[in-house]
Design an enzyme around this catalytic site. Structure first.
Site, PDB file in Angstrom:
ATOM      1  N   HIS A 117     -11.926 -44.101  -4.518  1.00  0.00           N
ATOM      2  CA  HIS A 117     -11.111 -43.380  -3.543  1.00  0.00           C
ATOM      3  C   HIS A 117     -10.485 -42.163  -4.224  1.00  0.00           C
ATOM      4  O   HIS A 117     -11.021 -41.055  -4.120  1.00  0.00           O
ATOM      5  CB  HIS A 117     -10.037 -44.312  -2.942  1.00  0.00           C
ATOM      6  CG  HIS A 117      -9.167 -43.636  -1.935  1.00  0.00           C
ATOM      7  ND1 HIS A 117      -7.819 -43.855  -1.861  1.00  0.00           N
ATOM      8  CD2 HIS A 117      -9.468 -42.735  -0.965  1.00  0.00           C
ATOM      9  CE1 HIS A 117      -7.327 -43.115  -0.866  1.00  0.00           C
ATOM     10  NE2 HIS A 117      -8.306 -42.439  -0.319  1.00  0.00           N
ATOM     11  N   CYS A 141      -3.338 -48.716  -5.545  1.00  0.00           N
ATOM     12  CA  CYS A 141      -2.850 -47.439  -5.015  1.00  0.00           C
ATOM     13  C   CYS A 141      -2.884 -47.398  -3.487  1.00  0.00           C
ATOM     14  O   CYS A 141      -1.894 -47.059  -2.850  1.00  0.00           O
ATOM     15  CB  CYS A 141      -3.656 -46.289  -5.613  1.00  0.00           C
ATOM     16  SG  CYS A 141      -3.275 -46.048  -7.354  1.00  0.00           S
ATOM     17  N   HIS A 142      -4.035 -47.733  -2.903  1.00  0.00           N
ATOM     18  CA  HIS A 142      -4.135 -47.713  -1.439  1.00  0.00           C
ATOM     19  C   HIS A 142      -4.889 -48.916  -0.904  1.00  0.00           C
ATOM     20  O   HIS A 142      -5.374 -48.915   0.221  1.00  0.00           O
ATOM     21  CB  HIS A 142      -4.812 -46.420  -0.960  1.00  0.00           C
ATOM     22  CG  HIS A 142      -4.318 -45.185  -1.653  1.00  0.00           C
ATOM     23  ND1 HIS A 142      -4.949 -44.640  -2.758  1.00  0.00           N
ATOM     24  CD2 HIS A 142      -3.226 -44.418  -1.424  1.00  0.00           C
ATOM     25  CE1 HIS A 142      -4.275 -43.581  -3.169  1.00  0.00           C
ATOM     26  NE2 HIS A 142      -3.222 -43.424  -2.387  1.00  0.00           N
ATOM     27  N   GLY A 143      -5.055 -49.919  -1.718  1.00  0.00           N
ATOM     28  CA  GLY A 143      -5.570 -51.199  -1.215  1.00  0.00           C
ATOM     29  C   GLY A 143      -7.078 -51.357  -1.139  1.00  0.00           C
ATOM     30  O   GLY A 143      -7.564 -52.255  -0.445  1.00  0.00           O
TER      31      GLY A 143
END
Ligand code: FES
Length: 177
Positions: A117, A141-143
């Site tokens: 990502h 960080c964002h899953g």
């Protein structure tokens, strides 16, 4: 995110400690990194050799390859089974475990430790770190959540964790790059 940055920073500290000192213990091996004092150019072009003999099934280690983290994981038979029972056509980045490993060595999953990502270091290679609901790696960080073949299964990452160029120079030594 402050917390995520903190996690990432700790990861790098951990990696640096492993590379520099070769600390013995569960989930940690001695990467045979021989270019500690090389120039940046040489470093970028170099390869990394890792002794994998002490990585037990179910364990993983973090090493450094071209200044980036790389994960070397010894999959258990159950983790291999979990990876193989997935319908590959349902995956965002369709690849079999076989395609991501070497013939006859599907238990050795070697990937970059860089989330596809935005480049955070996923959790799951260090002892006791969460591996996410698919048992592979979890990016705090964002899953983004990766499975036992390090394939993206959930979250914003578009691709599986990258498999670098590597070869087994011995049964117990992997040369990356
Ligand atoms: S960088 Fe890993 S989920 Fe965003």
């Amino acid at each position: 995110m402050a917390e995520a940055d903190g996690v990432r920073r700790r990861d790098f500290i951990n990696i640096a400690a492993v590379s520099a000192a070769g600390v013995a213990g569960v989930g940690i091996v001695v990467p045979l990194v021989s270019q500690m004092s090389a120039s940046a150019d040489v470093l970028a072009a170099s390869s990394t050799e890792i002794d994998i003999s002490s990585i037990q099934p179910g364990q993983a280690i973090k090493a450094i390859f071209r200044k980036q983290p790389v994960f070397v994981r010894n999959l258990t038979p159950h983790e291999i089974e979990e990876a193989n029972k997935v319908d590959v056509s349902s995956l965002r980045d369709p690849q079999t475990l076989e395609q991501r490993t070497k013939e006859g060595k599907t238990n050795w999953l070697i990937t970059m430790g860089v989330c596809t990502h935005l480049g955070c270091v996923p959790l799951g290679a260090g002892e006791g770190e969460p591996r996410g609901e698919f048992g592979g790696y979890f990016c705090p960080c964002h899953g983004s959540t990766y499975d036992t073949a390090a394939r993206i299964r959930k979250g914003p990452a578009p691709k599986n964790l990258e498999v670098p160029v590597y070869e087994f120079t011995k049964d117990t030594v992997v040369k990356i790059g």
